[in-house]
Design a protein around this motif. Structure first.
Motif, PDB file in Angstrom:
ATOM      1  N   GLY A  36      52.008  -2.364  22.513  1.00  0.00           N
ATOM      2  CA  GLY A  36      51.530  -2.868  23.802  1.00  0.00           C
ATOM      3  C   GLY A  36      50.899  -4.242  23.739  1.00  0.00           C
ATOM      4  O   GLY A  36      50.704  -4.880  24.776  1.00  0.00           O
ATOM      5  N   GLN A  37      50.564  -4.730  22.543  1.00  0.00           N
ATOM      6  CA  GLN A  37      49.845  -6.013  22.504  1.00  0.00           C
ATOM      7  C   GLN A  37      50.019  -6.774  21.190  1.00  0.00           C
ATOM      8  O   GLN A  37      49.964  -6.192  20.110  1.00  0.00           O
ATOM      9  CB  GLN A  37      48.354  -5.745  22.718  1.00  0.00           C
ATOM     10  CG  GLN A  37      47.531  -7.010  22.732  1.00  0.00           C
ATOM     11  CD  GLN A  37      46.115  -6.756  23.217  1.00  0.00           C
ATOM     12  OE1 GLN A  37      45.918  -6.490  24.402  1.00  0.00           O
ATOM     13  NE2 GLN A  37      45.148  -6.818  22.323  1.00  0.00           N
ATOM     14  N   LEU A  38      50.194  -8.091  21.338  1.00  0.00           N
ATOM     15  CA  LEU A  38      50.219  -8.979  20.178  1.00  0.00           C
ATOM     16  C   LEU A  38      49.032  -9.931  20.275  1.00  0.00           C
ATOM     17  O   LEU A  38      48.585 -10.265  21.381  1.00  0.00           O
ATOM     18  CB  LEU A  38      51.490  -9.842  20.189  1.00  0.00           C
ATOM     19  CG  LEU A  38      52.833  -9.125  20.165  1.00  0.00           C
ATOM     20  CD1 LEU A  38      53.969 -10.139  20.348  1.00  0.00           C
ATOM     21  CD2 LEU A  38      53.003  -8.363  18.855  1.00  0.00           C
ATOM     22  N   THR A  39      48.554 -10.383  19.116  1.00  0.00           N
ATOM     23  CA  THR A  39      47.519 -11.411  19.118  1.00  0.00           C
ATOM     24  C   THR A  39      48.133 -12.694  18.568  1.00  0.00           C
ATOM     25  O   THR A  39      48.783 -12.678  17.519  1.00  0.00           O
ATOM     26  CB  THR A  39      46.337 -10.994  18.215  1.00  0.00           C
ATOM     27  OG1 THR A  39      45.922  -9.692  18.604  1.00  0.00           O
ATOM     28  CG2 THR A  39      45.183 -11.970  18.324  1.00  0.00           C
ATOM     29  N   VAL A  40      47.936 -13.775  19.307  1.00  0.00           N
ATOM     30  CA  VAL A  40      48.437 -15.096  18.877  1.00  0.00           C
ATOM     31  C   VAL A  40      47.244 -16.043  18.954  1.00  0.00           C
ATOM     32  O   VAL A  40      46.887 -16.516  20.032  1.00  0.00           O
ATOM     33  CB  VAL A  40      49.576 -15.597  19.794  1.00  0.00           C
ATOM     34  CG1 VAL A  40      50.107 -16.946  19.323  1.00  0.00           C
ATOM     35  CG2 VAL A  40      50.706 -14.587  19.865  1.00  0.00           C
TER      36      VAL A  40
END
Ligand SMILES: Cc1cc2nc3c(=O)[nH]c(=O)nc-3n(C[C@H](O)[C@H](O)[C@H](O)COP(=O)(O)OP(=O)(O)OC[C@H]3O[C@@H](n4cnc5c(N)ncnc54)[C@H](O)[C@@H]3O)c2cc1C
Length: 458
Positions: A219-223
């Motif tokens: 559900g989520q990526l960190t960039v």
């Protein structure tokens, strides 16, 4: 001469210009977020736009387009077997699924050229010719063709050529025969990546560069400071996957090096006698592959330091002097006295799974799909894997979404230092086997190479 700088294809004076991409400057929401902007990630984005154009798709590339193997490779787009047949045949579809995929690869090369355009990617149709230059290599080549027959490939797909016929195609020294297949195009790898990125962007995908993903969770990526929320995530980082938490032993980043010579003169080409578009490779255990570039250079790949401790990867393709010497030695050995001069050498990583075969691993919750493991045969494979991924993500049951490549990531590689000892030890063993076979003049493959093949599961 140049070393590193990612690759010749990306940095030579006539290199193409990348299509405009975006910088991620805020949090975003999308339906599908793709980690990795190489051919795999871009084909997924393109294919999703074909089957479900209403989906919002974001591709997140840590560096620039063409930074990974997709922009550094040898430019063979072939229908060569991807992965180990007997490993893939262990899946639910058995041997039939493997032969079906083999047939699909042959049509896939033509489809890629139709989609991207031959002129846009400098696609030159030839075939591939795998030289045999000793009795043991000839026997191995014949065994390979015989095995291909058992897996359903007929004369029109793969056959042996005599020494004379081979010499007519290329005046390499010491030829005793060759394998030939008509299913190959030589392409410009970076033109291929840029063209595909343009098509994906035109079809609605948002492509971000300089966007390194530092955390992947359903559900989520960190960039960096930003979040990318997505219902579905695709991880298409191939040889770079080991840098991700929990993935260190899933795919081995195997180093592969390339070199292009300065353009050869007409006299030099006449001596080489390579006036068609075949990719040319070796049956020696220490493999090389080569092509003739549109501007009259020899591009040759193989060799180099096979593996860096701890699954580390290179810096911008920097390779050492020893690799340059070794690749130039291959050219000199093939064409003694040719006098070719090196222009640019670089390296990159290919993703290798423990059974040397590709995978599309889709979690049961339908949230994260991991793909790759083409073991150096990714130009055609990434296209089929991209189509398969789009079908899986959109719930379409198709030939590709039920193919032999759709399976969990194979078992892990050994922990260090075994991994380092194994990967580098195999390379030494294969070099030694080549030398012993040349000395013995026997048609038997050296026992050292046979043991290495068994342990490596190749
Ligand atoms: C020297 C060399 C020669 C080769 N020759 C051939 C050949 O002739 N024919 C052939 O079929 N195949 C060849 N291959 C293999 C082929 O290039 C690969 O199989 C194919 O390009 C893999 O594409 P990919 O998109 O899966 O991976 P890549 O092209 O490696 O793309 C992965 C991308 O993910 C990005 N990335 C990694 N981590 C992150 C992160 N955390 N966040 C965001 N992005 C990230 C990387 O920067 C990279 O651009 C060769 C490979 C090499 C290295």
């Amino acid at each position: 001469m140049k070393r590193g700088e990612i690759s010749f294809w990306l940095t030579h004076p006539g290199a193409p210009t990348a299509p405009p991409t975006q910088t991620l400057a805020r949090d975003i929401d999308c339906d599908v977020a793709i980690v990795g902007g190489g051919l795999s990630g871009l084909w997924v984005a393109w294919a999703l736009a074909q089957v479900r154009p209403e989906l919002s798709v974001a591709v997140l590339e840590a560096e620039c387009l063409g930074f990974g193997a997709s922009g550094r490779n040898g430019g063979w787009m072939s229908a060569k077997q991807v992965g180990v047949r007997r490993a893939l045949a262990r899946g639910a579809g058995g041997a039939k699924a493997v032969t079906d995929m083999q047939d699909r690869l042959a049509s896939a090369c033509n489809e890629v050229v139709d989609i991207l355009g031959a002129d846009e990617i400098d696609a030159r149709r030839g075939g591939w010719t795998q030289l045999a230059r000793s009795a043991s290599e000839l026997r191995r080549a014949e065994n390979y063709v015989a095995e291909s027959r058992r897996w359903g490939l007929d004369e029109s797909s793969i056959r042996m050529m005599s020494a004379e016929e081979t010499y007519e195609r290329i005046h390499a020294s010491g030829i005793v025969g060759a394998i030939h297949s008509p299913h190959n195009y030589c392409v410009d790898p970076v033109k291929m990546v840029f063209r595909l990125a343009s098509l994906a962007i035109d079809a609605g995908a948002a492509v971000y560069t300089g966007a390194r993903v530092t955390n992947i969770e359903p559900g989520q990526l960190t960039v960096g400071p930003h979040r990318v929320k997505a219902s579905q995530i695709v991880v298409a980082t191939e040889g770079y996957t080991a840098a991700q938490p929990g993935q260190r032993r899933r795919m081995l980043p195997l180093n592969s090096s390339m070199l292009v010579t300065e353009p050869l003169t007409q006299d030099q080409w006449a001596r080489v006698g390579w006036d068609h578009h075949d990719g040319v490779s070796a049956t020696a255990h220490t493999y090389f592959h080569s092509e003739r570039t549109p501007d009259g250079r020899i591009a040759i790949g193989g060799r180099g330091r096979p593996y860096r401790f701890g699954s580390r990867t290179d810096r911008n393709g920097m390779t050492d002097e020893a690799t340059v010497r070794s690749l130039m030695q291959v050219i000199e050995d093939l064409f003694p006295g040719l006098g070719a001069r090196p222009a640019h050498a670089w390296c990159g990583v290919i993703g290798v799974t423990r059974d040397w075969s590709p995978f599309l691993d889709y979690d049961s919750a339908g949230q994260v799909l991991r793909m790759g493991g083409y073991a150096g045969q990714g130009l055609t494979a990434s296209y089929l894997a991209g189509l398969a991924a789009a079908d899986l993500l959109t719930g379409r049951k198709s030939f590709l979404s039920t193919s032999a490549w759709v399976r969990p990531v194979p078992r892990r590689w050994e922990p260090e230092p075994l991994r380092w000892i194994g990967a580098n030890g195999f390379y030494l063993a294969y070099s030694l086997a080549d030398r012993l076979e040349a000395l013995s003049r026997s048609d038997r493959t050296s026992r050292i190479a046979r043991i290495a093949d068994k342990i490596a599961a190749r």
